[in-house]
Design an enzyme around this catalytic site. Structure first.
Site, PDB file in Angstrom:
ATOM      1  N   GLY A 215       0.817  -1.205   0.000  1.00 30.36           N
ATOM      2  CA  GLY A 215       0.000   0.000   0.000  1.00 30.36           C
ATOM      3  C   GLY A 215       0.852   1.256   0.000  1.00 30.36           C
ATOM      4  CB  SER A 216       0.107   4.624   1.274  1.00 28.36           C
ATOM      5  OG  SER A 216      -1.047   4.832   0.485  1.00 28.36           O
ATOM      6  CB  THR A 217       4.408   1.473   3.563  1.00 30.33           C
ATOM      7  OG1 THR A 217       4.196   0.215   2.899  1.00 30.33           O
ATOM      8  CG2 THR A 217       3.478   1.570   4.761  1.00 30.33           C
ATOM      9  CE  LYS A 219       0.423   6.641  -1.881  1.00 31.31           C
ATOM     10  NZ  LYS A 219      -0.741   7.258  -1.197  1.00 31.31           N
TER      11      LYS A 219
END
Length: 485
Positions: A215-217, A219
């Site tokens: 997920g957004s980790t 990024k």
């Protein structure tokens, strides 16, 4: 001597020679075959005729051996079995060994030739060597903090020391007691069978052997790729990112959960976790640049060992631009172990240098003398120090001003990134809650990097988030390492 006597003597001599040949064939030529035969109980009896060596954490023995009344004299014990199961694995008289118990079995069982003071003499006498010990890198306080914070949750925690790669905590929940099936009784068999059929899979090592969409980790990796490639000169330049973002060559659009993402800077977009900004950034970097950045942190390495084998974290090397956009925000086919994401946070914290993670400090004989010492090794230079400094500044803003507020530790500098990863076809499953981060005393280098993933929760689906569920677990672990509980 008569002819009959000579013939009889010759015949007897041939019988003796044949006997010697047969004995040599059985005892020398076919010895390995007989030794490894499942029907040969002798090796099992020898293996369990003496206590097994210990696995140590902070000088404390987390495994032991106890005398039994059967043919196999000693069975393994685990005084705090569930707490350390993701570290030790199991050693069973029926089902073999796993994790450290398996990888370091030679030392623990006493069969490793390095344990012998005089190897040649030991080979001649065949006298068993006492089992040696395995001294781990685990921090007892961090391990206990992680295990207690994960109580009632399904998921995993991995924590490492950024400067050395020493693994400080490995927790997988729900856990199990390796001692419940260490023997060979009917009760041991029933305990094993119950664990095998448990739908919650307590024996799955989620910290090392399970991969999840990060997920957004992820990024953080995409930001590293963009800054390294010079797509933007610094994190505070507006990115010309539309909202919503049409996915290239697709009729789908990507939206954001948070407001204020239109043309947001990389810094603000990380703090607010803007999907559109980082999906567009991944496409702008391009597939080769994104693959290079991901592999710089350890993705696509199927040979990583700590020394226990680690499942390969994956960033696809063949994708169209729409798939690349989704992969750049940790979705599509991007998969990572918790240890891999801890390595991402550790690499950023350590000036862009990722150290090779390791779970063992040294191997010793029973008397404590070392037979092998493990030292830190550089694994990859993921990004330049200047880029790492920019990433740290951005991740610290996530904690002070963004979605990672629940990871704050008074008196410490904390950087992090939250994530809520889609799960199942059409996001039909319960989302995964993530947090990665690092912490250190104010004015000093970070002492710990951590990754937390939570597979499920009793919380309502709308309330599941990395900041709400995973960040408090990470905070507990980091505070334990820093002594700021």
């Amino acid at each position: 001597m008569s002819t009959t006597g000579r013939r009889a003597g010759t015949f007897c001599l041939l019988l003796i020679v044949a006997l010697l040949v047969q004995a040599t064939r059985v005892q020398v030529v076919r010895a390995p075959e007989y030794d490894s035969s499942p029907a040969n109980r002798r090796q099992m009896i020898i293996r369990y005729a003496q206590p097994r060596g210990s696995i140590l954490v902070d000088g404390h023995r987390i495994t032991g051996s106890e005398a039994s009344h059967g043919m196999l004299r000693y069975r393994r014990t685990y005084p705090e079995g569930p707490l350390y199961a993701a570290v030790t694995g199991y050693s069973s008289q029926i089902y073999g060994n796993s994790l450290l118990e398996g990888v370091e079995d030679g030392v623990l069982s006493g069969t490793d030739p390095r344990l012998a003071g005089f190897p040649l003499w030991s080979a001649v006498t065949r006298k068993p060597q006492p089992g040696g010990d395995v001294v781990t890198t685990i921090d007892a306080a961090a391990q206990r903090a992680a295990f207690q914070a994960m109580d009632g949750k399904r998921g995993a925690v991995a924590a490492v020391e950024p400067a050395t790669g020493r693994i400080l905590a490995l927790v997988s929940t729900p856990s199990y007691d390796p001692g419940s099936f260490a023997g060979s009784s009917g009760a041991d068999r029933r305990a094993w069978q119950a664990l095998q059929t448990d739908p919650l899979q307590p024996m799955l090592d989620r910290a090392l052997r399970q991969t999840y969409p990060p997920g957004s980790t992820f990024k953080v990796v995409t930001a590293a790729a963009g800054l390294s490639a010079g797509v933007y000169p610094d994190p505070d330049v507006r990115t010309d990112s539309p909202e919503p973002l049409p996915l290239p060559n697709s009729d789908r659009v990507l939206t954001n959960e948070a407001p204020g993402c239109l043309d947001a800077t990389l810094r603000l977009a990380l703090a607010r976790s803007c999907n559109t900004v980082y999906a567009k950034l991944g496409v702008d970097v391009g597939l080769p640049g994104m693959v290079r950045a991901a592999e710089g942190f350890g993705f696509n390495d199927g040979g990583l060992r700590v020394p226990v084998g680690v499942a390969k974290s994956v960033f696809d090397t063949r994708m169209d631009r729409a798939q690349l956009a989704l992969s750049s925000i940790g979705q599509y086919d991007t998969r990572a172990t918790p240890l891999q994401m801890a390595m991402v946070a550790a690499g950023v914290a350590n000036g862009g240098k990722v150290m090779r993670p390791r779970l063992v400090d040294r191997l010793t004989r029973a008397d404590g003398t070392a037979v092998a010492l493990m030292s830190e090794q550089v694994y990859r230079q993921a990004v330049a120090p200047g880029v790492a400094a920019e990433l740290r500044s951005m991740m610290e803003d996530v904690v002070t001003e963004g979605t990672g507020a629940n990871a704050r530790i008074p008196g410490a500098v904390v950087g992090g990134k939250t994530g809520t990863a889609q799960n199942g076809v059409g996001n039909s499953g319960t989302p995964y809650a993530w947090f990665i981060g690092y912490a250190g005393p104010d004015g000093a280098a970070p002492k710990v990097a951590v990754a937390v993933v939570i597979e499920d929760s009793a919380a309502r689906r709308a309330d599941i988030s990395g900041g709400g569920l995973a960040a408090p677990v990470a905070r507990a672990v980091m505070a334990a390492v820093l002594g700021m509980v």
